[in-house]
Design a protein around this motif. Structure first.
Motif, short mmCIF file in Angstrom:
data_model
loop_
_atom_site.label_atom_id
_atom_site.label_comp_id
_atom_site.label_asym_id
_atom_site.label_seq_id
_atom_site.Cartn_x
_atom_site.Cartn_y
_atom_site.Cartn_z
N VAL A 32 1.77 2.99 -7.03
CA VAL A 32 0.53 2.44 -6.47
C VAL A 32 0.80 1.09 -5.81
O VAL A 32 0.28 0.80 -4.73
CB VAL A 32 -0.54 2.30 -7.58
N THR A 33 1.62 0.27 -6.45
CA THR A 33 1.97 -1.03 -5.87
C THR A 33 2.70 -0.86 -4.55
O THR A 33 2.44 -1.60 -3.58
CB THR A 33 2.84 -1.83 -6.85
N MET A 34 3.60 0.11 -4.49
CA MET A 34 4.35 0.36 -3.26
C MET A 34 3.42 0.80 -2.13
O MET A 34 3.51 0.31 -0.99
CB MET A 34 5.42 1.43 -3.50
N ILE A 35 2.51 1.72 -2.44
CA ILE A 35 1.56 2.20 -1.44
C ILE A 35 0.66 1.06 -0.97
O ILE A 35 0.40 0.91 0.24
CB ILE A 35 0.71 3.35 -2.01
N ALA A 36 0.19 0.23 -1.92
CA ALA A 36 -0.68 -0.89 -1.55
C ALA A 36 0.07 -1.89 -0.67
O ALA A 36 -0.49 -2.44 0.29
CB ALA A 36 -1.20 -1.58 -2.81
N SER A 37 1.35 -2.10 -0.96
CA SER A 37 2.14 -3.03 -0.16
C SER A 37 2.33 -2.51 1.26
O SER A 37 2.25 -3.27 2.24
CB SER A 37 3.50 -3.26 -0.82
N ILE A 38 2.58 -1.21 1.39
CA ILE A 38 2.75 -0.62 2.71
C ILE A 38 1.46 -0.71 3.52
O ILE A 38 1.48 -1.08 4.70
CB ILE A 38 3.20 0.85 2.59
N LEU A 39 0.32 -0.40 2.88
CA LEU A 39 -0.96 -0.48 3.57
C LEU A 39 -1.28 -1.91 3.98
O LEU A 39 -1.80 -2.16 5.07
CB LEU A 39 -2.07 0.08 2.68
N ALA A 40 -0.96 -2.88 3.09
CA ALA A 40 -1.19 -4.29 3.42
C ALA A 40 -0.33 -4.72 4.60
O ALA A 40 -0.77 -5.44 5.49
CB ALA A 40 -0.91 -5.16 2.19
N PHE A 41 0.93 -4.27 4.59
CA PHE A 41 1.84 -4.61 5.69
C PHE A 41 1.33 -4.06 7.01
O PHE A 41 1.45 -4.71 8.06
CB PHE A 41 3.23 -4.05 5.37
N LEU A 42 0.75 -2.86 6.98
CA LEU A 42 0.28 -2.22 8.21
C LEU A 42 -1.04 -2.79 8.70
O LEU A 42 -1.24 -3.00 9.90
CB LEU A 42 0.15 -0.71 7.99
N TYR A 43 -1.99 -3.03 7.78
CA TYR A 43 -3.36 -3.30 8.19
C TYR A 43 -3.83 -4.72 7.95
O TYR A 43 -4.90 -5.10 8.45
CB TYR A 43 -4.31 -2.33 7.47
#
Length: 269
Positions: free
Chosen positions: A19-30
């Motif tokens: 979940v942390t990895m997915i949240a980090s990727i989404l934060a990086f993108l958006y």
């Protein structure tokens, strides 16, 4: 009992890491997109925190900026005609690759895909040399031809892939019922490849709308929106640019929802 607790702990730990990895990727993108949207409503022209207040004045400034609006109209003009041109050429090319056997077919297919692989700067320089050799003056029309050349492979690959999955039994059934070739195309084939055509057209429009390398070499005295934004940002980032970006994001979301709705309705039929 202890083994079961360990398994549960490791499972929860793994889920937490995922979940942390997915949240980090989404934060990086958006996160940059969110920052752009937030600062487009900031009352201050300074792009620093804290925000000084809420305002619509930057959007009012956008719609009062005639140079920006002219560049926006030019971008719509270029992207629309380039998309039409890619469909007019790309759909028959996809049919030729799928239905015909001719000498050099493999080479033709690779050459069609080449502009998709080449960097935009190479395509732009090549088209510039061609237009200069032929004596053409640079204008929005040369930009349209350049964009269509660069994006033709998008339509060809999408439509060709859809034709490969289309069963020939539909066409044979139409022929058995007395349908002429053009009737078979419009009543049988076209409805079945419509989703691929819509998807490739939307993708071509989007790529053409924000294309810079090819436009840089082929444009004349008229600016497109990406070129206008690029020239403006050379003097510094302004809230007007954030407002333009927010409007483009909103228009893109509408376009995505519309395309998904059309494709879903097409699939249900």
């Amino acid at each position: 009992m202890i083994q079961a607790l360990n398994n549960t702990l490791f499972r929860r730990l793994g889920d937490g890491v995922f979940v942390t990895m997915i949240a980090s990727i989404l934060a990086f993108l958006y996160l940059p997109v969110i920052v752009l949207i937030v600062f487009s409503f900031n009352d201050s022209s300074s792009l620093t925190l804290p925000l000084s207040g809420f305002t619509w004045k930057w959007y009012q400034s956008v719609f009062a900026n005639e140079d920006l609006l002219r560049a926006l109209r030019n971008s719509f003009y270029v992207a629309s005609l380039a998309t039409v041109l890619t469909l007019v050429i790309g759909v028959p090319a996809a049919f030729a690759l799928d239905r015909l056997n001719f000498p050099g077919k493999t080479l033709f297919r690779r050459l069609v895909l080449l502009p998709l692989v080449l960097p935009g700067i190479i395509t732009g320089i090549s088209m510039l040399n061609l237009f200069k050799l032929m004596g053409f003056s640079l204008s929005l029309e040369t930009v349209i031809i350049g964009h269509a050349t660069a994006l033709l492979s998008v339509v060809v690959t999408q439509v060709f892939a859809r034709l490969q999955r289309l069963s020939r039994s539909y066409e044979e059934a139409a022929a058995d019922l007395g349908a002429r070739p053009w009737e078979t195309f419009f009543l049988v084939i076209l409805p079945n490849i419509r989703s691929a055509m819509i998807g490739s057209a939307l993708l071509s429009f989007t790529l053409s709308f924000d294309e810079i390398p090819v436009t840089f070499f082929l444009t004349g005295r008229d600016n497109t929106l990406p070129m206008y934004i690029w020239s403006t940002m050379r003097r510094g980032l302004t809230p007007e640019i954030n407002a333009v970006g927010t409007l483009i994001i909103a228009a893109s979301l509408v376009l995505i929802v519309l395309s998904v709705s059309l494709l879903k309705a097409d699939d249900e039929r």
